[in-house]
Design an enzyme around this catalytic site. Sequence first.
Site, mmCIF file in Angstrom:
data_model
loop_
_atom_site.group_PDB
_atom_site.id
_atom_site.type_symbol
_atom_site.label_atom_id
_atom_site.label_comp_id
_atom_site.label_asym_id
_atom_site.label_seq_id
_atom_site.Cartn_x
_atom_site.Cartn_y
_atom_site.Cartn_z
ATOM 1 C CG HIS A 1 -2.132 -0.918 0.989
ATOM 2 N ND1 HIS A 1 -3.399 -0.458 0.715
ATOM 3 C CD2 HIS A 1 -2.228 -2.276 0.969
ATOM 4 C CE1 HIS A 1 -4.228 -1.476 0.562
ATOM 5 N NE2 HIS A 1 -3.544 -2.594 0.718
ATOM 6 C CB SER B 1 -1.004 -3.246 -7.151
ATOM 7 O OG SER B 1 -1.564 -3.555 -5.898
ATOM 8 C CE LYS C 1 -10.385 -9.800 -12.525
ATOM 9 N NZ LYS C 1 -9.809 -8.917 -13.558
ATOM 10 C CG ASP C 2 -9.315 -9.940 -4.829
ATOM 11 O OD1 ASP C 2 -8.823 -10.269 -5.923
ATOM 12 O OD2 ASP C 2 -8.777 -9.115 -4.074
ATOM 13 C CD GLU D 1 2.891 -33.718 2.515
ATOM 14 O OE1 GLU D 1 1.802 -33.254 2.878
ATOM 15 O OE2 GLU D 1 3.008 -34.827 1.966
#
Length: 435
Positions: free
Chosen positions: A216, A220, A244-245, A288
Amino acid sequence: MGSGNREKFDNPVVEWVDSRLPVFTLLKAEYGVFPTPKNFNYFWNFGAIAMVMLITMILTGIFLAMSYNPSTAGAFESVERIMRDVNGGWLLRYMHANGASFFFIAVYIHIFRGMYYGSYKQPREILWILGVVIFLLMMATAFMGYVLPWGQMSYWGATVITNLFSAVPVVGDAIVTLLWGGFSVDNPTLNRFFALHYLMPFVIFAVVFLHVWALHVTGSNNPTGVEPKTKKDTLPFHPYYTIKDSFGVLLFLALYSAFVFFAPDSLGHPDNYIPADPLVTPAHIVPEWYFLPFYAMLRAITFPVGIPFTDIVFIEAKLGGVLVMFGSIALLFALPFLDKHPIRSARYRPLFRPAIILFLLNFIFLGYVGSQSADATLFGLPLSIFGLAATAVYYGFFIVLIPLLNKYEEGRELPPSIHESVLEAQQKSKAPEAA
């Protein structure tokens, strides 16, 4: 923040709280009207997805810890009790076990998106470095969590990985003893790993806070790699990207739920349903899936480094493997300082774009190599040779290819602004319809 510096809220309760502690004003500024590039694609969903998975892991982990017994005598039985007798225990355990895999899926995609679109470049170097710190903490947390069920893979995985530190000169044995809490992987080891596994997600959450804070501050990145210049280049985060998220998160959770309910054991190893036995070594010790590329790099170094045709050795094979494995993570930390090309996005770099895709394919291949036994073959040749070659390609991408591209790659012309690139993309999408 004084009352004169904020807008009043219509809800009287929210207004009463905010006038005394302006948390809602802060949320509105950072997640409401915060200007965000208008050309995000769905790759930008994976930051929010990773946050949802982190919260899921923390909550399910807290509830599982209430019924878990961190002792070599009771750990395996307590996990079976959680699965069979604790109300909803099977669901919590499957959500937590599969959640680790899906957390890594989200983070791996998030990292690749950052590499592809150049999100690590100036002024976002700290943002990237904090992201790699989160990744490293995740790996440590996942490793310790894998030990807790105290099955065969848990025990032998802990034995193999902790023994690697004995290769460190001078202090290696002391590090191993500190990790074990004794002279072998035993009850003190399990207690330490449980305590650290419980603590580490909260450390990760704190670093995520710093990561978001850094985001922030700098803003972005976006698919073009062009910084916003005017208001036309941005949209408020809410409602555009909250919706959208949310859509991306729901799709991801649907896939996650399919594994939890219909294939809960498909991402684990069946030997971990056998109680740990120090006297029986599994035929094939394998970590894993999300550790497999780094495990392949660890196993790729099977030779010492020294002066040829003499007995002088500088680095033993074991230490070499450890250095190569940890060096592969160190290269991610160094990436912002290695890649100095003025263009961020791979969209406008005709050589970097296929190179980063080949890098991804090579990383996946390393995962395959790590999943196979040490004596496996491919095309009639020992698989270890391919593992060594893939490791060299991984290192070559950072150390050789990126510096060469910095110097010689000519990028395509960048769009003058984000807004104009969006308009151009819209016109291209409408052109076939008009035809």
